[in-house]
Design a protein around this motif. Sequence first.
Motif, PDB file in Angstrom:
ATOM      1  N   PHE A 114       0.791  -1.220   0.000  1.00 40.27           N
ATOM      2  CA  PHE A 114       0.000   0.000   0.000  1.00 40.27           C
ATOM      3  C   PHE A 114       0.832   1.284   0.000  1.00 40.27           C
ATOM      4  N   GLN A 120      -3.127   3.037  -4.091  1.00 36.85           N
ATOM      5  CA  GLN A 120      -4.031   3.952  -3.362  1.00 36.85           C
ATOM      6  C   GLN A 120      -5.025   4.576  -4.353  1.00 36.85           C
ATOM      7  N   MET A 123      -8.118   2.667  -5.237  1.00 39.77           N
ATOM      8  CA  MET A 123      -9.181   2.759  -4.219  1.00 39.77           C
ATOM      9  C   MET A 123      -9.876   4.117  -4.268  1.00 39.77           C
ATOM     10  N   ARG A 129     -17.313   2.912  -3.713  1.00 34.76           N
ATOM     11  CA  ARG A 129     -16.658   2.767  -2.414  1.00 34.76           C
ATOM     12  C   ARG A 129     -16.553   4.127  -1.720  1.00 34.76           C
ATOM     13  N   GLY A 151      -5.533   2.501   9.321  1.00 29.41           N
ATOM     14  CA  GLY A 151      -5.125   2.164   7.960  1.00 29.41           C
ATOM     15  C   GLY A 151      -5.596   3.283   7.044  1.00 29.41           C
ATOM     16  N   ALA A 152      -5.099   4.500   7.332  1.00 28.48           N
ATOM     17  CA  ALA A 152      -5.646   5.701   6.689  1.00 28.48           C
ATOM     18  C   ALA A 152      -5.254   5.833   5.225  1.00 28.48           C
ATOM     19  N   GLU A 173      -1.274   5.136   9.717  1.00 27.25           N
ATOM     20  CA  GLU A 173      -0.908   4.480   8.458  1.00 27.25           C
ATOM     21  C   GLU A 173       0.535   4.009   8.558  1.00 27.25           C
ATOM     22  N   GLU A 174       0.744   2.721   8.219  1.00 27.45           N
ATOM     23  CA  GLU A 174       2.081   2.156   8.423  1.00 27.45           C
ATOM     24  C   GLU A 174       3.014   2.316   7.227  1.00 27.45           C
ATOM     25  N   THR A 175       2.487   2.517   6.019  1.00 24.75           N
ATOM     26  CA  THR A 175       3.370   2.495   4.848  1.00 24.75           C
ATOM     27  C   THR A 175       3.854   3.902   4.499  1.00 24.75           C
ATOM     28  N   SER A 203      -0.838  -0.005  13.516  1.00 18.46           N
ATOM     29  CA  SER A 203      -1.832   0.326  14.553  1.00 18.46           C
ATOM     30  C   SER A 203      -1.578  -0.422  15.857  1.00 18.46           C
ATOM     31  N   GLU A 218     -11.032   0.899   6.293  1.00 16.96           N
ATOM     32  CA  GLU A 218     -11.357   0.087   5.115  1.00 16.96           C
ATOM     33  C   GLU A 218     -10.175  -0.837   4.933  1.00 16.96           C
TER      34      GLU A 218
HETATM   35  C1  LIG Z   1      -7.470  -0.820   1.793  1.00 17.31           C
HETATM   36  S1  LIG Z   1      -6.392   0.488   2.202  1.00 17.31           S
HETATM   37  C2  LIG Z   1      -7.521   1.811   2.584  1.00 17.31           C
HETATM   38  C3  LIG Z   1      -6.865   3.168   2.597  1.00 17.31           C
HETATM   39  C4  LIG Z   1      -7.812   4.311   2.959  1.00 17.31           C
HETATM   40  N1  LIG Z   1      -8.367   4.149   4.291  1.00 17.31           N
HETATM   41  C5  LIG Z   1      -8.918   4.444   1.954  1.00 17.31           C
HETATM   42  O1  LIG Z   1     -10.048   4.076   2.308  1.00 17.31           O
HETATM   43  O2  LIG Z   1      -8.680   4.896   0.838  1.00 17.31           O
HETATM   44  C6  LIG Z   1      -5.813  -0.010   3.775  1.00 17.31           C
HETATM   45  C7  LIG Z   1      -4.651   0.809   4.325  1.00 17.31           C
HETATM   46  O3  LIG Z   1      -4.419   0.400   5.658  1.00 17.31           O
HETATM   47  C8  LIG Z   1      -3.010   0.287   5.906  1.00 17.31           C
HETATM   48  N2  LIG Z   1      -2.901  -0.688   7.005  1.00 17.31           N
HETATM   49  C9  LIG Z   1      -3.341  -1.968   7.003  1.00 17.31           C
HETATM   50  N3  LIG Z   1      -3.187  -2.524   8.214  1.00 17.31           N
HETATM   51  C10 LIG Z   1      -2.615  -1.548   9.007  1.00 17.31           C
HETATM   52  C11 LIG Z   1      -2.235  -1.497  10.363  1.00 17.31           C
HETATM   53  N4  LIG Z   1      -2.419  -2.537  11.167  1.00 17.31           N
HETATM   54  N5  LIG Z   1      -1.697  -0.351  10.837  1.00 17.31           N
HETATM   55  C12 LIG Z   1      -1.531   0.720  10.023  1.00 17.31           C
HETATM   56  N6  LIG Z   1      -1.878   0.735   8.736  1.00 17.31           N
HETATM   57  C13 LIG Z   1      -2.433  -0.383   8.233  1.00 17.31           C
HETATM   58  C14 LIG Z   1      -2.445  -0.144   4.585  1.00 17.31           C
HETATM   59  O4  LIG Z   1      -1.082   0.208   4.470  1.00 17.31           O
HETATM   60  C15 LIG Z   1      -3.333   0.612   3.589  1.00 17.31           C
HETATM   61  O5  LIG Z   1      -2.802   1.868   3.255  1.00 17.31           O
END
Ligand SMILES: C[S@@+](CC[C@H](N)C(=O)[O-])C[C@H]1O[C@@H](n2cnc3c(N)ncnc32)[C@H](O)[C@@H]1O
Length: 426
Positions: A114, A120, A123, A129, A151-152, A173-175, A203, A218
């Motif tokens: 991600f 990104q 999405m 969505r 997971g912002a 957000e981790e990435t 998180s 999401e």
């Molecule tokens: C499906 S995307 C959704 C991004 C955004 N919320 C959106 O709706 O457009 C999920 C996001 O959550 C981040 N993510 C997943 N698990 C995570 C965690 N445990 N802690 C932090 N970030 C996380 C991913 O890196 C990714 O950017």
Amino acid sequence: MASKKSHDSARKSSLRPAQALRFRIDPTGELRAAVSASSGEFNLTPEIIELLCLLQKGSQPSELEGRLRTRFRKITEDLPDSREISALLQDLEDAQCLVRAGVQEAAHGLQDGFGDAWIQWAMLADAPRCQAYQKAIQDAVGANSHVLDVGAGSGLLSLYALESGAGKVDAIEETAVAKSLKQLRENLSEGLRKRLQIHNCNSFDARIPSTVTHVVSELFGNDPLQEGVVPTLRNIFARIDNKQAVGIPESCSIFVQLVDVVDGPLHSRLSRYAGKMAATEKQWSGAVEKIRNTLDFHDVSFAHMIRPGDVKKCAAAKKAFSIPLAPPPSDSTSRPAASFKIDIEQKIEAPALLIGFRAHLTHAMSISNIPGEKDACEHWSPLVVPLNRALTSKEIIQIKVSVGEHWERVTAIASDAQGKHLGARE
Ligand SMILES: C[S@@+](CC[C@H](N)C(=O)[O-])C[C@H]1O[C@@H](n2cnc3c(N)ncnc32)[C@H](O)[C@@H]1O
């Protein structure tokens, strides 16, 4: 931007294994580790395991070399020296496997998965969505809300929360995409900027503010569980003081549907898999058949875009079960399972099981990956489990659907009335 002073004090603070770090033994017996479902896995050697154990027990970098030598007395010549240990610790810290006590900012976000702008964008460009989330957040969030965006990503749900008047928003957000999230924050008016806080970490390792009233996320993949939505939200809700906190989404339902794939890019692949080779294909298909018998097709499933016209529905979509997400069930709760019998009414030449999901953002708003449904989103596909032979009219097949270990995968098995295997996602 972190100042040099705060960076130096971060370097001095104690290192510990990330809460998010998870281990698994792969089928070859190797120990593998990862910090999130979307980041890559890496191998763990005995020295790294020992380093992690020492850090977990409170040892700090300066003591590690000595402790490692005491522990591995008999093989001292191959052990990493302090320079190599520093490099290893740096790699582990960059991969967010090690975190520094009290530090909410990883030096770099995870680069893979991600962290990619195009992922990104897929999405963000998914209109159903985005619209559904905007409406769900608008309906639930107001001036007294403190929203946690888990997971912002690029910040979409955080912006919707701010637009809805949320008093405070914490985005985790981790990435590496957190870099653009920070830029987004910089671009906001001062009033909004003050209300948005960004945590570039996993998180499991983020500090959760005590006043959170809403958790928005999401975390769905084509297999809705593959991104770790259940363990991640379970961990968040367990750490939130406010037991009345609202979750968007509330729950996720799993559906299965038997279809005949009659058109589209999968049609010939699936009908030949189910045994239908045309007479004109005899010349080349003999060798293909021989090879087919040597391949292991026991566990085959894949995500694939399905246009409604590509399939003929052979039975109504069946809801297998629903998984609450606000909060999710505990790890010790027995995993849901459902079993169906389907009467085949007409011959099915290219049978496949479609596994889909519907996420209920609120009681009134949902999104899904089910082809042809009103709430179907654009960037998800259903999972396809091809069945290994054509089905004949009047036969009955049995389908079992469940959830894999750690709640990170939907599983399904199809068999015929004699118990013979037809297809599986295990
Ligand atoms: C499906 S995307 C959704 C991004 C955004 N919320 C959106 O709706 O457009 C999920 C996001 O959550 C981040 N993510 C997943 N698990 C995570 C965690 N445990 N802690 C932090 N970030 C996380 C991913 O890196 C990714 O950017």
